[in-house]
Design a protein around this motif. Structure first.
Motif, PDB file in Angstrom:
ATOM      1  N   UNK A  58     -33.772   3.298 -36.922  1.00  0.00           N
ATOM      2  CA  UNK A  58     -32.752   2.337 -36.505  1.00  0.00           C
ATOM      3  C   UNK A  58     -33.247   0.889 -36.542  1.00  0.00           C
ATOM      4  N   UNK A  59     -34.506   0.693 -36.900  1.00  0.00           N
ATOM      5  CA  UNK A  59     -35.105  -0.644 -36.890  1.00  0.00           C
ATOM      6  C   UNK A  59     -34.331  -1.654 -37.742  1.00  0.00           C
ATOM      7  N   UNK A  60     -33.937  -1.275 -38.954  1.00  0.00           N
ATOM      8  CA  UNK A  60     -33.247  -2.210 -39.841  1.00  0.00           C
ATOM      9  C   UNK A  60     -31.832  -1.741 -40.195  1.00  0.00           C
ATOM     10  N   UNK A  61     -31.374  -0.689 -39.573  1.00  0.00           N
ATOM     11  CA  UNK A  61     -30.047  -0.160 -39.868  1.00  0.00           C
ATOM     12  C   UNK A  61     -28.979  -1.170 -39.471  1.00  0.00           C
ATOM     13  N   UNK A  62     -28.128  -1.524 -40.428  1.00  0.00           N
ATOM     14  CA  UNK A  62     -27.109  -2.539 -40.161  1.00  0.00           C
ATOM     15  C   UNK A  62     -25.871  -1.939 -39.480  1.00  0.00           C
ATOM     16  N   UNK A  63     -25.519  -0.716 -39.857  1.00  0.00           N
ATOM     17  CA  UNK A  63     -24.311  -0.078 -39.329  1.00  0.00           C
ATOM     18  C   UNK A  63     -24.459   1.430 -39.489  1.00  0.00           C
ATOM     19  N   UNK A  64     -23.988   2.186 -38.501  1.00  0.00           N
ATOM     20  CA  UNK A  64     -23.970   3.642 -38.613  1.00  0.00           C
ATOM     21  C   UNK A  64     -22.847   4.188 -37.736  1.00  0.00           C
ATOM     22  N   UNK A  65     -22.007   5.014 -38.332  1.00  0.00           N
ATOM     23  CA  UNK A  65     -20.892   5.613 -37.605  1.00  0.00           C
ATOM     24  C   UNK A  65     -20.705   7.050 -38.080  1.00  0.00           C
ATOM     25  N   UNK A  66     -20.470   7.943 -37.141  1.00  0.00           N
ATOM     26  CA  UNK A  66     -20.213   9.347 -37.450  1.00  0.00           C
ATOM     27  C   UNK A  66     -18.767   9.670 -37.126  1.00  0.00           C
ATOM     28  N   UNK A  67     -18.092  10.292 -38.071  1.00  0.00           N
ATOM     29  CA  UNK A  67     -16.711  10.739 -37.874  1.00  0.00           C
ATOM     30  C   UNK A  67     -16.756  12.258 -37.832  1.00  0.00           C
ATOM     31  N   UNK A  68     -16.444  12.808 -36.662  1.00  0.00           N
ATOM     32  CA  UNK A  68     -16.486  14.250 -36.496  1.00  0.00           C
ATOM     33  C   UNK A  68     -15.360  14.923 -37.249  1.00  0.00           C
ATOM     34  N   UNK A  69     -15.667  16.085 -37.790  1.00  0.00           N
ATOM     35  CA  UNK A  69     -14.662  16.868 -38.495  1.00  0.00           C
ATOM     36  C   UNK A  69     -14.532  18.216 -37.793  1.00  0.00           C
ATOM     37  N   UNK A  70     -15.029  19.278 -38.367  1.00  0.00           N
ATOM     38  CA  UNK A  70     -14.946  20.588 -37.726  1.00  0.00           C
ATOM     39  C   UNK A  70     -16.024  20.703 -36.651  1.00  0.00           C
ATOM     40  N   UNK A  71     -15.667  21.370 -35.568  1.00  0.00           N
ATOM     41  CA  UNK A  71     -16.638  21.554 -34.498  1.00  0.00           C
ATOM     42  C   UNK A  71     -16.421  22.903 -33.833  1.00  0.00           C
TER      43      UNK A  71
END
Length: 146
Positions: A58-71
């Motif tokens: 995560x040191x240089x990560x500009x953006x991160x998003x998880x969209x859940x689908x099946x669970x």
């Protein structure tokens, strides 16, 4: 359509969507001290080692998003398929990258003791690098035509 309650999976997804290099201490809330974390690149044993891994990731990560689908959540086992959208300056010059994947989880004492992610490493990294990306696409084309 029936919605099945999966509170621990929902908590897991919310956790990852809030995670950043500034709040890595929150890993202690979610992960067991003896967690085993596996992805296509790493096999990590223990929460401290996992924290170090995420600190670097995560040191240089500009953006991160998880969209859940099946669970699915049953007893102390869980499964989540997801779509991750992220950008990183070292990969594709901060262009948004989308990767499909899934996580297999197990809980012990209310915390995650086992976390395994499955995703295509080529889709995540290799195809976005200049020379390796070209080579990867040629190999995939050749395999598809065989």
């Amino acid at each position: 359509m029936t919605t099945i309650a999966c509170p621990r999976i929902d908590q897991f997804l919310q956790f990852y969507n809030a995670l950043s290099g500034k709040n890595l201490q929150s890993l202690q809330q979610l992960y067991h001290p003896q967690v085993v974390f596996i992805d296509p690149v790493h096999k990590i044993h223990g929460r401290d080692a996992l924290s170090s891994y995420f600190s670097h990731a995560y040191e240089r990560l500009a953006h991160c998003e998880f969209i859940g689908q099946d669970k699915l959540e049953q007893d102390n086992h869980g499964f989540l398929s997801w779509r991750m959208q992220f950008s990183h300056p070292a990969i594709s010059k901060d262009k948004l990258i989308v990767v499909e994947g899934c996580s297999v989880l197990r809980w012990q004492d209310g915390q995650i003791i086992y976390h395994r992610d499955y995703y295509d490493l080529s889709e995540m990294v290799y195809q976005h690098l200049p020379v390796i990306g070209w080579l990867t696409s040629k190999v995939k084309q050749r395999m598809a035509n065989s």
